[in-house]
Motif scaffolding. Structure first.
Motif, PDB file in Angstrom:
ATOM      1  N   GLY A  83       0.816  -1.206   0.000  1.00 31.88           N
ATOM      2  CA  GLY A  83       0.000   0.000   0.000  1.00 31.88           C
ATOM      3  C   GLY A  83       0.855   1.263   0.000  1.00 31.88           C
ATOM      4  N   LEU A  84       1.919   1.255   0.795  1.00 33.33           N
ATOM      5  CA  LEU A  84       2.831   2.393   0.828  1.00 33.33           C
ATOM      6  C   LEU A  84       3.537   2.577  -0.513  1.00 33.33           C
ATOM      7  CD1 LEU A  84       4.451   1.966   4.367  1.00 33.33           C
ATOM      8  CD2 LEU A  84       2.789   3.701   3.652  1.00 33.33           C
ATOM      9  N   LEU A  85       3.883   1.454  -1.151  1.00 32.18           N
ATOM     10  CA  LEU A  85       4.531   1.529  -2.460  1.00 32.18           C
ATOM     11  C   LEU A  85       3.575   2.115  -3.493  1.00 32.18           C
ATOM     12  CD1 LEU A  85       6.990   0.917  -4.230  1.00 32.18           C
ATOM     13  CD2 LEU A  85       6.111  -1.417  -4.535  1.00 32.18           C
ATOM     14  N   ALA A  86       2.305   1.722  -3.426  1.00 31.87           N
ATOM     15  CA  ALA A  86       1.312   2.273  -4.357  1.00 31.87           C
ATOM     16  C   ALA A  86       1.122   3.774  -4.121  1.00 31.87           C
ATOM     17  CB  ALA A  86      -0.016   1.538  -4.194  1.00 31.87           C
ATOM     18  N   ILE A  87       1.095   4.177  -2.852  1.00 30.80           N
ATOM     19  CA  ILE A  87       0.956   5.603  -2.532  1.00 30.80           C
ATOM     20  C   ILE A  87       2.185   6.379  -3.011  1.00 30.80           C
ATOM     21  CG2 ILE A  87       0.852   7.270  -0.636  1.00 30.80           C
ATOM     22  CD1 ILE A  87      -0.825   5.164   0.902  1.00 30.80           C
ATOM     23  N   ALA A  88       3.374   5.806  -2.746  1.00 29.67           N
ATOM     24  CA  ALA A  88       4.607   6.460  -3.190  1.00 29.67           C
ATOM     25  C   ALA A  88       4.630   6.597  -4.708  1.00 29.67           C
ATOM     26  CB  ALA A  88       5.819   5.663  -2.712  1.00 29.67           C
ATOM     27  N   THR A  89       4.102   5.580  -5.403  1.00 27.38           N
ATOM     28  CA  THR A  89       4.037   5.624  -6.869  1.00 27.38           C
ATOM     29  C   THR A  89       3.104   6.745  -7.326  1.00 27.38           C
ATOM     30  OG1 THR A  89       4.434   3.240  -7.022  1.00 27.38           O
ATOM     31  CG2 THR A  89       3.473   4.304  -8.943  1.00 27.38           C
ATOM     32  N   PHE A  90       1.949   6.844  -6.669  1.00 28.93           N
ATOM     33  CA  PHE A  90       0.985   7.903  -7.027  1.00 28.93           C
ATOM     34  C   PHE A  90       1.597   9.287  -6.813  1.00 28.93           C
ATOM     35  CE2 PHE A  90      -2.201  10.944  -5.488  1.00 28.93           C
ATOM     36  CZ  PHE A  90      -2.984  11.055  -6.629  1.00 28.93           C
ATOM     37  N   VAL A  91       2.202   9.496  -5.650  1.00 28.93           N
ATOM     38  CA  VAL A  91       2.787  10.800  -5.325  1.00 28.93           C
ATOM     39  C   VAL A  91       3.929  11.126  -6.290  1.00 28.93           C
ATOM     40  CG1 VAL A  91       4.076  12.090  -3.580  1.00 28.93           C
ATOM     41  CG2 VAL A  91       2.115  10.677  -2.899  1.00 28.93           C
ATOM     42  N   ASP A  92       4.738  10.129  -6.600  1.00 25.32           N
ATOM     43  CA  ASP A  92       5.917  10.335  -7.438  1.00 25.32           C
ATOM     44  C   ASP A  92       5.558  10.605  -8.898  1.00 25.32           C
ATOM     45  OD1 ASP A  92       8.894  10.217  -7.670  1.00 25.32           O
ATOM     46  OD2 ASP A  92       8.451   8.502  -8.969  1.00 25.32           O
ATOM     47  N   THR A  93       4.411  10.057  -9.366  1.00 25.14           N
ATOM     48  CA  THR A  93       4.112  10.109 -10.798  1.00 25.14           C
ATOM     49  C   THR A  93       2.834  10.874 -11.135  1.00 25.14           C
ATOM     50  OG1 THR A  93       2.826   8.029 -10.791  1.00 25.14           O
ATOM     51  CG2 THR A  93       5.221   7.846 -11.047  1.00 25.14           C
ATOM     52  N   ARG A  94       2.176  11.469 -10.134  1.00 24.85           N
ATOM     53  CA  ARG A  94       0.836  12.024 -10.360  1.00 24.85           C
ATOM     54  C   ARG A  94       0.799  13.140 -11.404  1.00 24.85           C
ATOM     55  NH1 ARG A  94       2.868  14.153  -5.765  1.00 24.85           N
ATOM     56  NH2 ARG A  94       2.580  16.390  -5.316  1.00 24.85           N
ATOM     57  N   SER A  95       1.887  13.884 -11.534  1.00 25.75           N
ATOM     58  CA  SER A  95       1.872  15.014 -12.477  1.00 25.75           C
ATOM     59  C   SER A  95       2.565  14.693 -13.801  1.00 25.75           C
ATOM     60  CB  SER A  95       2.566  16.223 -11.836  1.00 25.75           C
ATOM     61  OG  SER A  95       3.904  15.910 -11.495  1.00 25.75           O
ATOM     62  N   ALA A  96       2.962  13.440 -13.974  1.00 26.30           N
ATOM     63  CA  ALA A  96       3.692  13.059 -15.198  1.00 26.30           C
ATOM     64  C   ALA A  96       2.760  12.406 -16.208  1.00 26.30           C
ATOM     65  CB  ALA A  96       4.826  12.099 -14.849  1.00 26.30           C
ATOM     66  N   ASN A  97       3.001  12.676 -17.473  1.00 32.31           N
ATOM     67  CA  ASN A  97       2.236  12.041 -18.544  1.00 32.31           C
ATOM     68  C   ASN A  97       2.874  10.701 -18.903  1.00 32.31           C
ATOM     69  OD1 ASN A  97       0.400  14.212 -18.859  1.00 32.31           O
ATOM     70  ND2 ASN A  97       1.938  15.333 -20.056  1.00 32.31           N
ATOM     71  N   PRO A  98       2.064   9.644 -19.016  1.00 34.12           N
ATOM     72  CA  PRO A  98       2.630   8.331 -19.329  1.00 34.12           C
ATOM     73  C   PRO A  98       3.148   8.235 -20.754  1.00 34.12           C
ATOM     74  CG  PRO A  98       0.235   8.230 -19.319  1.00 34.12           C
ATOM     75  CD  PRO A  98       0.606   9.597 -18.831  1.00 34.12           C
ATOM     76  N   VAL A  99       4.236   7.519 -20.923  1.00 33.74           N
ATOM     77  CA  VAL A  99       4.829   7.285 -22.243  1.00 33.74           C
ATOM     78  C   VAL A  99       5.188   5.811 -22.343  1.00 33.74           C
ATOM     79  CG1 VAL A  99       6.761   7.793 -23.783  1.00 33.74           C
ATOM     80  CG2 VAL A  99       5.761   9.623 -22.409  1.00 33.74           C
ATOM     81  N   TRP A 100       4.712   5.160 -23.395  1.00 34.59           N
ATOM     82  CA  TRP A 100       5.047   3.746 -23.614  1.00 34.59           C
ATOM     83  C   TRP A 100       6.389   3.655 -24.327  1.00 34.59           C
ATOM     84  CZ3 TRP A 100       2.185   0.494 -20.984  1.00 34.59           C
ATOM     85  CH2 TRP A 100       0.863   0.825 -20.689  1.00 34.59           C
TER      86      TRP A 100
END
Length: 454
Positions: A83-100
């Motif tokens: 759960g902490l890893l998922a939260i850290a992922t959200f906080v770390d990437t929330r403002s970034a646009n995904p690129v494949w």
């Protein structure tokens, strides 16, 4: 390892040893060692995503331990860590646009989401709805982490490389702790019955699987870093593969190393051959029962066959799939097999011992689609670029592809295997599919590290 980390590590060993001398308690000294190693790993980085990931590796390692105190800690913290890893992922990437990174990357993540969707749907007909609901939710969080991390955080390959290094060293510390416990004679670190090593884990086969992944990933990491310290560190995971006497893990490492050497470019061929030869010789030298235990295991017929009754579990699963094409429900296997064992109508094993068959057993006929896609994609990752760090990613994919034929760790989020395996595999698709011009940031190109060979 930084000088400060070396001093801290030596201090941890000294304190753990002193704790044992004073208290004569293996459990207290092991707890000190575990907390100390966790601190060493976590203090090495200021990146909170990376800290959360390392904590998850340690928490799941504790949860899959044979040491009662660690199991109690791990049982509480392993889902919390995810759960902490998922939260850290959200906080770390929330403002970034995904690129494949490319088609393989997109297809792999899509396949994992398909599997997560089927897992969630199976709650409706599951034989154990509480287990299915809990584990399906955890798996959705896990796929979210892989998706967002690989499409946003890893747009910077320097970050990807750093995360992979953290994965290697976190797993290395778990194996080193287990090797240390076995060396000092900690109860349960070596099986009294078979003489096989367990390290901190509750099963020698789990030790073999984790060690195999760590070793082959370490090959790529050693080629990338080209430092003597990393090469020397490979002795630990390879010796643990041998001491676990896990036939599948040993066979997977041998086959993948042969494949790696055959495919390596001339420059990397020398490096891979050099690293493998030196590390293998030293690992066998410190493995207490060179050759004897390993060769005996390949002729042992516990339960009447070389697969130690695994075929019985496979037959039970195949029969159930025919009778119930919807499957028994995601993560319901332990509950169902325990019930069958108590009723005396099945093999009595607690696992199907085949990741691919277990997915179909749990998800039903629909599970055939993700299974086929996973096998194809892992093979493709194993065949992708074959130089530098990419060698390690391909080796991990192929090692897992083999190991998962006789074991069921592929999505078992209660132990470290999937966190190490899928991070490396997904990283491999990103690393190999990005254009060459993006492969290595300027900051990395200008770094200097001691050469492994001249």
């Amino acid at each position: 390892m930084k000088p400060s980390s070396v001093l801290i590590f030596l201090g941890v060993i000294a304190v753990a040893g002193t704790g044992f001398l004073v208290t004569q308690s293996f459990l207290i000294s092991a707890a000190i060692l575990g907390v100390g190693l966790a601190f060493v790993g976590l203090q090495r980085t200021s990146d909170w995503w990376r800290r959360a990931y390392i904590f998850t590796i340690f928490a799941t390692g504790a949860g899959a331990s044979h040491i009662a105190g660690l199991v109690q800690i791990g049982s509480v913290t392993k889902l919390l860590a995810l759960g902490l890893l998922a939260i850290a992922t959200f906080v770390d990437t929330r403002s970034a646009n995904p690129v494949w990174a490319g088609k393989t990357h997109r297809t792999l993540i899509s396949t994992l989401w398909l599997t997560a969707g089927l897992a969630a749907a199976s709650i409706i007909w599951s034989e154990s709805r509480s287990d299915t609901a809990t584990q399906a939710l955890a798996f959705i969080a896990f796929v979210y982490v892989l998706h967002r991390t690989s499409t946003t955080r890893w747009k910077d390959k320097a970050v990807l490389i750093g995360d992979v290094g953290s994965a290697y060293w976190a797993s290395f510390l778990l194996l080193l702790a287990g090797a240390g416990l076995a060396f000092v004679g900690f109860p349960g670190a070596v099986s009294d019955y078979s003489g096989r090593h367990l390290g901190i884990f509750n099963n020698p086969n789990l030790l073999g699987m984790i060690s195999a992944l760590t070793f082959v990933l370490g090959i790529g990491w050693a080629i990338h870093k080209r430092t003597v310290a990393v090469v020397i560190s490979l002795i630990v995971p390879l010796s643990q593969v041998l001491l676990s006497e896990s036939r599948t893990a040993i066979l997977a490492v041998v086959l993948v190393l042969l494949w790696t050497v055959v495919r390596a470019r001339a420059k990397n061929f020398v490096v891979v051959a050099y690293i493998t030869s030196i590390v293998a010789l030293v690992a066998m030298a410190v493995s207490w029962r060179p050759f004897e235990g390993y060769l005996d295991r390949f002729s042992t017929m516990d339960g009447g066959d070389l697969l130690n009754t695994r075929t019985n579990a496979w037959n039970d699963a195949q029969r159930t799939i025919v009778e119930d094409p919807l499957g028994i429900g995601w993560a319901a296997t332990p509950t169902v097999l325990e019930k069958w064992g108590n009723d005396g109508v099945a093999s009595g094993l607690s696992s199907i011992h085949n990741s691919y068959l277990q997915l179909v057993f749990e998800l039903g006929v629909a599970g055939v689609i993700p299974v086929l896609m996973i096998v194809i994609l892992l093979t493709k990752v194993g065949m992708m670029r074959h130089h530098g760090l990419a060698i390690g990613f391909g080796a991990v994919a192929l090692t897992g592809l083999i190991v998962q034929i006789t074991e069921s760790p592929i999505f078992g989020l209660g132990q470290p295997y999937p966190y190490l395996f899928w991070i490396a595999v997904v990283a491999g698709t990103v690393f190999s599919e990005k254009p060459d011009s993006e492969e290595e940031p300027v900051s990395l190109r200008t770094q200097t590290t001691p050469a492994l060979i001249h």
